[in-house]
Design a protein around this motif. Structure first.
Motif, PDB file in Angstrom:
ATOM      1  N   LYS A 247      59.670   4.105 -80.597  1.00  0.00           N
ATOM      2  CA  LYS A 247      58.586   4.937 -81.129  1.00  0.00           C
ATOM      3  C   LYS A 247      57.360   4.041 -81.248  1.00  0.00           C
ATOM      4  CE  LYS A 247      56.875   8.626 -83.260  1.00  0.00           C
ATOM      5  NZ  LYS A 247      55.797   9.129 -82.475  1.00  0.00           N
ATOM      6  N   SER A 248      56.650   3.885 -80.134  1.00  0.00           N
ATOM      7  CA  SER A 248      55.472   3.016 -80.111  1.00  0.00           C
ATOM      8  C   SER A 248      54.303   3.726 -80.785  1.00  0.00           C
ATOM      9  CB  SER A 248      55.098   2.671 -78.671  1.00  0.00           C
ATOM     10  OG  SER A 248      56.180   2.040 -78.023  1.00  0.00           O
ATOM     11  N   GLU A 249      53.777   3.111 -81.828  1.00  0.00           N
ATOM     12  CA  GLU A 249      52.683   3.735 -82.573  1.00  0.00           C
ATOM     13  C   GLU A 249      51.326   3.194 -82.141  1.00  0.00           C
ATOM     14  OE1 GLU A 249      53.241   5.374 -86.009  1.00  0.00           O
ATOM     15  OE2 GLU A 249      55.388   5.583 -85.701  1.00  0.00           O
ATOM     16  N   THR A 250      51.245   1.915 -81.829  1.00  0.00           N
ATOM     17  CA  THR A 250      49.962   1.321 -81.470  1.00  0.00           C
ATOM     18  C   THR A 250      49.937   1.021 -79.965  1.00  0.00           C
ATOM     19  OG1 THR A 250      50.671  -0.974 -81.781  1.00  0.00           O
ATOM     20  CG2 THR A 250      49.851   0.200 -83.745  1.00  0.00           C
ATOM     21  N   TYR A 251      48.727   0.852 -79.469  1.00  0.00           N
ATOM     22  CA  TYR A 251      48.590   0.512 -78.057  1.00  0.00           C
ATOM     23  C   TYR A 251      49.226  -0.847 -77.776  1.00  0.00           C
ATOM     24  CZ  TYR A 251      46.489   0.093 -73.424  1.00  0.00           C
ATOM     25  OH  TYR A 251      46.293  -0.048 -72.069  1.00  0.00           O
ATOM     26  N   GLU A 252      49.105  -1.758 -78.716  1.00  0.00           N
ATOM     27  CA  GLU A 252      49.726  -3.079 -78.562  1.00  0.00           C
ATOM     28  C   GLU A 252      51.248  -2.946 -78.426  1.00  0.00           C
ATOM     29  OE1 GLU A 252      49.854  -5.931 -81.962  1.00  0.00           O
ATOM     30  OE2 GLU A 252      48.744  -7.221 -80.570  1.00  0.00           O
ATOM     31  N   GLN A 253      51.857  -2.083 -79.213  1.00  0.00           N
ATOM     32  CA  GLN A 253      53.309  -1.864 -79.114  1.00  0.00           C
ATOM     33  C   GLN A 253      53.678  -1.285 -77.745  1.00  0.00           C
ATOM     34  OE1 GLN A 253      53.818   0.672 -82.549  1.00  0.00           O
ATOM     35  NE2 GLN A 253      54.632  -1.004 -83.791  1.00  0.00           N
ATOM     36  N   LYS A 254      52.851  -0.399 -77.239  1.00  0.00           N
ATOM     37  CA  LYS A 254      53.109   0.192 -75.922  1.00  0.00           C
ATOM     38  C   LYS A 254      53.034  -0.875 -74.834  1.00  0.00           C
ATOM     39  CE  LYS A 254      51.295   4.623 -77.433  1.00  0.00           C
ATOM     40  NZ  LYS A 254      50.197   5.583 -77.378  1.00  0.00           N
ATOM     41  N   TRP A 255      52.025  -1.729 -74.953  1.00  0.00           N
ATOM     42  CA  TRP A 255      51.826  -2.837 -74.015  1.00  0.00           C
ATOM     43  C   TRP A 255      53.079  -3.722 -73.990  1.00  0.00           C
ATOM     44  CZ3 TRP A 255      46.856  -4.269 -71.805  1.00  0.00           C
ATOM     45  CH2 TRP A 255      46.836  -5.516 -71.186  1.00  0.00           C
ATOM     46  N   TYR A 256      53.535  -4.128 -75.179  1.00  0.00           N
ATOM     47  CA  TYR A 256      54.702  -5.006 -75.272  1.00  0.00           C
ATOM     48  C   TYR A 256      55.994  -4.310 -74.855  1.00  0.00           C
ATOM     49  CZ  TYR A 256      51.763  -8.447 -77.576  1.00  0.00           C
ATOM     50  OH  TYR A 256      50.778  -9.364 -77.852  1.00  0.00           O
ATOM     51  N   LEU A 257      56.054  -2.996 -75.050  1.00  0.00           N
ATOM     52  CA  LEU A 257      57.224  -2.240 -74.613  1.00  0.00           C
ATOM     53  C   LEU A 257      57.424  -2.414 -73.111  1.00  0.00           C
ATOM     54  CD1 LEU A 257      59.484  -0.082 -75.108  1.00  0.00           C
ATOM     55  CD2 LEU A 257      57.716   1.638 -74.632  1.00  0.00           C
ATOM     56  N   LEU A 258      56.338  -2.251 -72.359  1.00  0.00           N
ATOM     57  CA  LEU A 258      56.440  -2.405 -70.905  1.00  0.00           C
ATOM     58  C   LEU A 258      56.792  -3.839 -70.530  1.00  0.00           C
ATOM     59  CD1 LEU A 258      53.453  -0.263 -69.555  1.00  0.00           C
ATOM     60  CD2 LEU A 258      55.827   0.411 -69.940  1.00  0.00           C
ATOM     61  N   GLN A 259      56.056  -4.786 -71.081  1.00  0.00           N
ATOM     62  CA  GLN A 259      56.308  -6.188 -70.745  1.00  0.00           C
ATOM     63  C   GLN A 259      57.734  -6.597 -71.098  1.00  0.00           C
ATOM     64  OE1 GLN A 259      53.004  -8.038 -72.856  1.00  0.00           O
ATOM     65  NE2 GLN A 259      52.059  -8.524 -70.881  1.00  0.00           N
ATOM     66  N   GLY A 260      58.234  -6.118 -72.215  1.00  0.00           N
ATOM     67  CA  GLY A 260      59.579  -6.472 -72.659  1.00  0.00           C
ATOM     68  C   GLY A 260      60.684  -5.862 -71.822  1.00  0.00           C
ATOM     69  N   HIS A 261      60.333  -4.880 -71.000  1.00  0.00           N
ATOM     70  CA  HIS A 261      61.336  -4.219 -70.163  1.00  0.00           C
ATOM     71  C   HIS A 261      61.066  -4.390 -68.668  1.00  0.00           C
ATOM     72  CE1 HIS A 261      62.195  -2.213 -74.022  1.00  0.00           C
ATOM     73  NE2 HIS A 261      63.431  -2.226 -73.550  1.00  0.00           N
ATOM     74  N   GLY A 262      60.283  -5.397 -68.327  1.00  0.00           N
ATOM     75  CA  GLY A 262      60.094  -5.730 -66.913  1.00  0.00           C
ATOM     76  C   GLY A 262      59.262  -4.740 -66.129  1.00  0.00           C
ATOM     77  N   ILE A 263      58.300  -4.104 -66.809  1.00  0.00           N
ATOM     78  CA  ILE A 263      57.451  -3.120 -66.140  1.00  0.00           C
ATOM     79  C   ILE A 263      56.002  -3.587 -66.187  1.00  0.00           C
ATOM     80  CG2 ILE A 263      56.600  -0.740 -66.158  1.00  0.00           C
ATOM     81  CD1 ILE A 263      59.289   0.046 -67.438  1.00  0.00           C
ATOM     82  N   ALA A 264      55.371  -3.622 -65.029  1.00  0.00           N
ATOM     83  CA  ALA A 264      53.934  -3.889 -64.933  1.00  0.00           C
ATOM     84  C   ALA A 264      53.235  -2.551 -64.713  1.00  0.00           C
ATOM     85  CB  ALA A 264      53.635  -4.843 -63.776  1.00  0.00           C
ATOM     86  N   LEU A 265      51.977  -2.472 -65.133  1.00  0.00           N
ATOM     87  CA  LEU A 265      51.216  -1.234 -65.028  1.00  0.00           C
ATOM     88  C   LEU A 265      49.807  -1.549 -64.562  1.00  0.00           C
ATOM     89  CD1 LEU A 265      50.872   1.838 -65.658  1.00  0.00           C
ATOM     90  CD2 LEU A 265      50.328   1.176 -68.003  1.00  0.00           C
ATOM     91  N   TRP A 266      49.350  -0.818 -63.553  1.00  0.00           N
ATOM     92  CA  TRP A 266      47.992  -0.993 -63.054  1.00  0.00           C
ATOM     93  C   TRP A 266      47.598   0.294 -62.356  1.00  0.00           C
ATOM     94  CZ3 TRP A 266      46.106  -5.466 -59.342  1.00  0.00           C
ATOM     95  CH2 TRP A 266      44.800  -5.838 -59.688  1.00  0.00           C
ATOM     96  N   ASP A 267      46.377   0.329 -61.870  1.00  0.00           N
ATOM     97  CA  ASP A 267      45.892   1.470 -61.096  1.00  0.00           C
ATOM     98  C   ASP A 267      45.579   1.006 -59.686  1.00  0.00           C
ATOM     99  OD1 ASP A 267      45.919   3.577 -63.023  1.00  0.00           O
ATOM    100  OD2 ASP A 267      44.123   2.745 -63.957  1.00  0.00           O
ATOM    101  N   VAL A 268      45.647   1.919 -58.747  1.00  0.00           N
ATOM    102  CA  VAL A 268      45.287   1.593 -57.370  1.00  0.00           C
ATOM    103  C   VAL A 268      43.797   1.278 -57.293  1.00  0.00           C
ATOM    104  CG1 VAL A 268      45.169   2.444 -55.002  1.00  0.00           C
ATOM    105  CG2 VAL A 268      47.173   2.972 -56.405  1.00  0.00           C
ATOM    106  N   LEU A 269      43.002   1.981 -58.096  1.00  0.00           N
ATOM    107  CA  LEU A 269      41.554   1.828 -58.010  1.00  0.00           C
ATOM    108  C   LEU A 269      41.001   0.864 -59.052  1.00  0.00           C
ATOM    109  CD1 LEU A 269      40.562   5.555 -57.421  1.00  0.00           C
ATOM    110  CD2 LEU A 269      41.118   3.774 -55.737  1.00  0.00           C
ATOM    111  N   SER A 270      40.135  -0.015 -58.585  1.00  0.00           N
ATOM    112  CA  SER A 270      39.435  -0.959 -59.445  1.00  0.00           C
ATOM    113  C   SER A 270      38.187  -0.327 -60.043  1.00  0.00           C
ATOM    114  CB  SER A 270      39.047  -2.195 -58.631  1.00  0.00           C
ATOM    115  OG  SER A 270      38.152  -3.011 -59.339  1.00  0.00           O
ATOM    116  N   SER A 271      37.430   0.378 -59.191  1.00  0.00           N
ATOM    117  CA  SER A 271      36.230   1.082 -59.639  1.00  0.00           C
ATOM    118  C   SER A 271      36.069   2.328 -58.777  1.00  0.00           C
ATOM    119  CB  SER A 271      35.000   0.185 -59.575  1.00  0.00           C
ATOM    120  OG  SER A 271      34.848  -0.370 -58.301  1.00  0.00           O
ATOM    121  N   PHE A 272      35.305   3.292 -59.318  1.00  0.00           N
ATOM    122  CA  PHE A 272      35.227   4.588 -58.653  1.00  0.00           C
ATOM    123  C   PHE A 272      34.115   5.438 -59.247  1.00  0.00           C
ATOM    124  CE2 PHE A 272      38.347   4.405 -62.009  1.00  0.00           C
ATOM    125  CZ  PHE A 272      37.977   5.437 -62.851  1.00  0.00           C
ATOM    126  N   ASP A 273      33.695   6.424 -58.475  1.00  0.00           N
ATOM    127  CA  ASP A 273      32.861   7.515 -58.972  1.00  0.00           C
ATOM    128  C   ASP A 273      33.743   8.749 -58.990  1.00  0.00           C
ATOM    129  OD1 ASP A 273      30.458   6.280 -59.498  1.00  0.00           O
ATOM    130  OD2 ASP A 273      29.545   6.789 -57.579  1.00  0.00           O
TER     131      ASP A 273
END
Length: 157
Positions: free
Chosen positions: A51-77
């Motif tokens: 039950k991740s309450e903060t964004y920091e907890q969500k961040w660590y949840l992914l890192q702690g379970h071997g998941i990286a997260l990014w977007d295909v796009l760096s910048s866009f209109d």
């Protein structure tokens, strides 16, 4: 031009989740999947039994379970948040990212548009990495939460 976020990453990551680019609400909050009705974080919490309450907890949840997260796009209109509203796009250097994160075994596209942008602008498919397109976690994609969670869970295992 709007700018995306840096990746949530870990050298031990085995899975990379790729979105397209942050929504208007995510940009306002400066958080991945910041829209209150986006199913991404609830799916992660359900899958990992947390039950991740903060964004920091969500961040660590992914890192702690071997998941990286990014977007295909760096910048866009883009007008609004819909994937169909992109006009100008600049991709992230995902080829370098995958080469630098040699333990990644699976890339999960969060929706068809993410996969389409990857195919068009990156098109790097190294041996040993499986690429899977999953239903978008966006509230604009009307598949039920339970069905989204079931499909995502199959690929997170």
């Amino acid at each position: 031009m709007l700018n995306g976020f840096p990746p949530i990453e870990d050298q031990e990551a085995k899975i990379l989740v790729l979105g397209t680019g942050p929504s208007v609400r995510s940009l306002q909050k400066q958080q991945y999947y910041g829209h209150e009705r986006n199913a991404f974080w609830p799916i992660m919490d359900q899958f990992f039994g947390t039950k991740s309450e903060t964004y920091e907890q969500k961040w660590y949840l992914l890192q702690g379970h071997g998941i990286a997260l990014w977007d295909v796009l760096s910048s866009f209109d883009r007008k609004g948040s819909l994937d169909s509203a992109y006009s100008i796009v600049v991709p992230n250097d995902l080829k370098a990212f995958l080469q630098e994160h040699g333990k990644i075994q699976k890339v999960l596209f969060n929706g068809k548009q993410s996969e389409a942008f990857y195919k068009k602008y990156v098109a790097f498919y190294p041996e040993g990495i499986t690429f899977v397109t999953l239903p978008s976690t966006s509230p604009a994609y009307t598949l039920s939460f339970s069905e989204k969670a079931r499909i995502w869970s199959e690929q997170l295992r």
